[in-house]
Structures are given as structure tokens and as C-alpha cells.
Design a protein around this motif. Structure first.
Motif, PDB file in Angstrom:
ATOM      1  N   SER A  78       0.813  -1.310   0.112  1.00  0.00           N
ATOM      2  CA  SER A  78      -0.051  -0.029   0.106  1.00  0.00           C
ATOM      3  C   SER A  78       0.754   1.411   0.145  1.00  0.00           C
ATOM      4  CB  SER A  78      -0.875   0.038   1.182  1.00  0.00           C
ATOM      5  OG  SER A  78      -0.135   0.017   2.421  1.00  0.00           O
ATOM      6  N   GLU A  79       1.988   1.139   0.460  1.00  0.00           N
ATOM      7  CA  GLU A  79       2.919   2.317   0.653  1.00  0.00           C
ATOM      8  C   GLU A  79       4.262   2.163   0.103  1.00  0.00           C
ATOM      9  OE1 GLU A  79       1.871   5.228   2.091  1.00  0.00           O
ATOM     10  OE2 GLU A  79      -0.100   4.173   2.415  1.00  0.00           O
ATOM     11  N   VAL A  80       4.387   1.190  -0.899  1.00  0.00           N
ATOM     12  CA  VAL A  80       5.583   0.889  -1.743  1.00  0.00           C
ATOM     13  C   VAL A  80       5.317   0.653  -3.035  1.00  0.00           C
ATOM     14  CG1 VAL A  80       7.523  -0.623  -1.516  1.00  0.00           C
ATOM     15  CG2 VAL A  80       6.452  -0.121   0.453  1.00  0.00           C
ATOM     16  N   VAL A  81       6.203   1.474  -4.089  1.00  0.00           N
ATOM     17  CA  VAL A  81       6.089   1.212  -5.291  1.00  0.00           C
ATOM     18  C   VAL A  81       7.473   0.968  -5.982  1.00  0.00           C
ATOM     19  CG1 VAL A  81       5.245   2.607  -7.353  1.00  0.00           C
ATOM     20  CG2 VAL A  81       3.950   2.892  -5.518  1.00  0.00           C
ATOM     21  N   LEU A  82       7.552  -0.003  -6.872  1.00  0.00           N
ATOM     22  CA  LEU A  82       8.594  -0.090  -7.830  1.00  0.00           C
ATOM     23  C   LEU A  82       8.519   0.592  -9.053  1.00  0.00           C
ATOM     24  CD1 LEU A  82      11.300  -1.748  -8.854  1.00  0.00           C
ATOM     25  CD2 LEU A  82       9.542  -3.592  -9.506  1.00  0.00           C
ATOM     26  N   SER A 101      13.694   1.723  -9.326  1.00  0.00           N
ATOM     27  CA  SER A 101      13.589   2.523  -8.127  1.00  0.00           C
ATOM     28  C   SER A 101      12.485   1.894  -7.326  1.00  0.00           C
ATOM     29  CB  SER A 101      13.430   3.884  -8.333  1.00  0.00           C
ATOM     30  OG  SER A 101      14.364   4.403  -9.095  1.00  0.00           O
ATOM     31  N   ILE A 102      12.862   1.852  -6.047  1.00  0.00           N
ATOM     32  CA  ILE A 102      11.594   1.742  -5.056  1.00  0.00           C
ATOM     33  C   ILE A 102      11.422   2.878  -4.196  1.00  0.00           C
ATOM     34  CG2 ILE A 102      10.966   0.265  -3.174  1.00  0.00           C
ATOM     35  CD1 ILE A 102      12.877  -1.974  -4.138  1.00  0.00           C
ATOM     36  N   TRP A 103      10.204   3.334  -4.070  1.00  0.00           N
ATOM     37  CA  TRP A 103       9.836   4.233  -3.273  1.00  0.00           C
ATOM     38  C   TRP A 103       8.846   4.035  -2.238  1.00  0.00           C
ATOM     39  CZ3 TRP A 103      11.139   9.385  -4.497  1.00  0.00           C
ATOM     40  CH2 TRP A 103      12.024   9.629  -5.938  1.00  0.00           C
ATOM     41  N   LYS A 104       8.986   4.739  -1.149  1.00  0.00           N
ATOM     42  CA  LYS A 104       7.996   4.215  -0.098  1.00  0.00           C
ATOM     43  C   LYS A 104       7.188   5.567   0.366  1.00  0.00           C
ATOM     44  CE  LYS A 104      10.834   4.523   4.055  1.00  0.00           C
ATOM     45  NZ  LYS A 104      11.328   3.958   5.332  1.00  0.00           N
ATOM     46  N   HIS A 105       6.132   5.422   0.679  1.00  0.00           N
ATOM     47  CA  HIS A 105       5.226   6.725   1.086  1.00  0.00           C
ATOM     48  C   HIS A 105       5.414   6.850   2.682  1.00  0.00           C
ATOM     49  CE1 HIS A 105       1.732   9.449   1.527  1.00  0.00           C
ATOM     50  NE2 HIS A 105       2.091   9.992   0.587  1.00  0.00           N
ATOM     51  N   ASN A 109       5.015  11.720   2.351  1.00  0.00           N
ATOM     52  CA  ASN A 109       5.911  12.079   1.368  1.00  0.00           C
ATOM     53  C   ASN A 109       6.378  10.879   0.710  1.00  0.00           C
ATOM     54  OD1 ASN A 109       6.172  15.089   1.519  1.00  0.00           O
ATOM     55  ND2 ASN A 109       7.084  14.557   3.471  1.00  0.00           N
ATOM     56  N   TRP A 110       6.851  10.671  -0.367  1.00  0.00           N
ATOM     57  CA  TRP A 110       7.449   9.781  -1.193  1.00  0.00           C
ATOM     58  C   TRP A 110       8.935   9.907  -1.040  1.00  0.00           C
ATOM     59  CZ3 TRP A 110       5.165   5.540  -2.369  1.00  0.00           C
ATOM     60  CH2 TRP A 110       3.777   5.510  -2.644  1.00  0.00           C
TER      61      TRP A 110
END
Length: 125
Positions: A78-82, A101-105, A109-110
Motif C-alpha cells: 500500500s505504501e511501496v512502489v517499484l 527504483s523503490i519508493w515508499k510513502h 511524502n514519497w
């Protein structure tokens, strides 16, 4: 659930000279635990990236020679995007690369947690 478009905007900002060389922007966007495996084969962390800013202000940012294409995003949690994409050369001497890239919210903020650049195989016929 659609992937937040701010992630792509932030990734693009990391390729642009004004934001790429802004320590306040990078401090806000790079997670303290961030790791990068560069296409050079070297490993970087947030501290080494911020320290390298002093040396790189004279050099052109990647957006001067490359364009971001084939952008794909997958929600891992839910809070993590590749985010994956290709950086294609616009200049003759530039080398294409595949990026992930792996982004976490967190805290509204991301933040970038992981990034890897890998030299792309030639697609020329």
C-alpha cells in the motif's frame, strides 16, 4: 488502485540539473536508508550522494543527454512502489541504461529507498 503520479515526477526531478544538485531537495526525497547500485558498478548511499554534489555541479546532469522512456510502476504494497524505466541516449556518446527504483510513502511524502542502473543491451539493428 492507481500509482501516484508524483513518483514519476520525483524520479524525473532527480535527472534534472536544478533539483539534482539541490541538497535540500535530495535530503527530502532520499530516504536515510537509501542505497543505489550505479551502472558504474559502484554502490552509493544518501551520505555519499550528498557529498558528491560539491564535485558534480560543473558537469551536465543526465537529462542533458538522456530521455526517460518505457515507464512502468507496480504497487508492491500500500505504501511501496517499484518504478522501472529506460534512459535512452539523445547524444551520440551517451549510454542507454535500465533503471529501477523503490519508493515508499511515509509522513505524507514519497522517499526513494533503492535505485539501480544497469547498462542496457544495444537495440540497434
Amino acid at each position: 488502485m492507481a500509482v501516484d503520479p508524483r513518483i514519476v515526477e520525483l524520479e524525473l526531478a532527480l535527472l534534472k540539473a536544478p533539483t539534482r544538485s539541490d541538497p535540500r531537495f535530495l535530503d527530502a526525497v532520499l530516504d536515510d536508508s537509501m542505497i543505489e547500485f550505479g551502472k558504474s558498478g559502484f554502490e552509493y548511499d544518501k551520505r555519499s550522494i550528498l557529498a558528491a554534489l560539491k564535485d558534480s555541479k560543473e558537469q551536465p546532469a543526465p537529462d542533458d543527454h538522456l530521455e526517460m522512456t518505457d515507464i512502468r510502476a507496480v504497487q508492491l504494497a500500500s505504501e511501496v512502489v517499484l518504478l522501472t524505466y529506460r534512459l535512452r541516449p539523445r547524444a551520440e556518446n551517451a549510454v542507454a541504461s535500465l533503471r529501477s527504483s523503490i519508493w515508499k510513502h511515509c509522513d505524507g511524502n514519497w522517499r526513494l529507498v533503492f535505485h539501480q542502473g544497469t547498462r542496457a543491451a544495444s537495440t540497434a539493428s
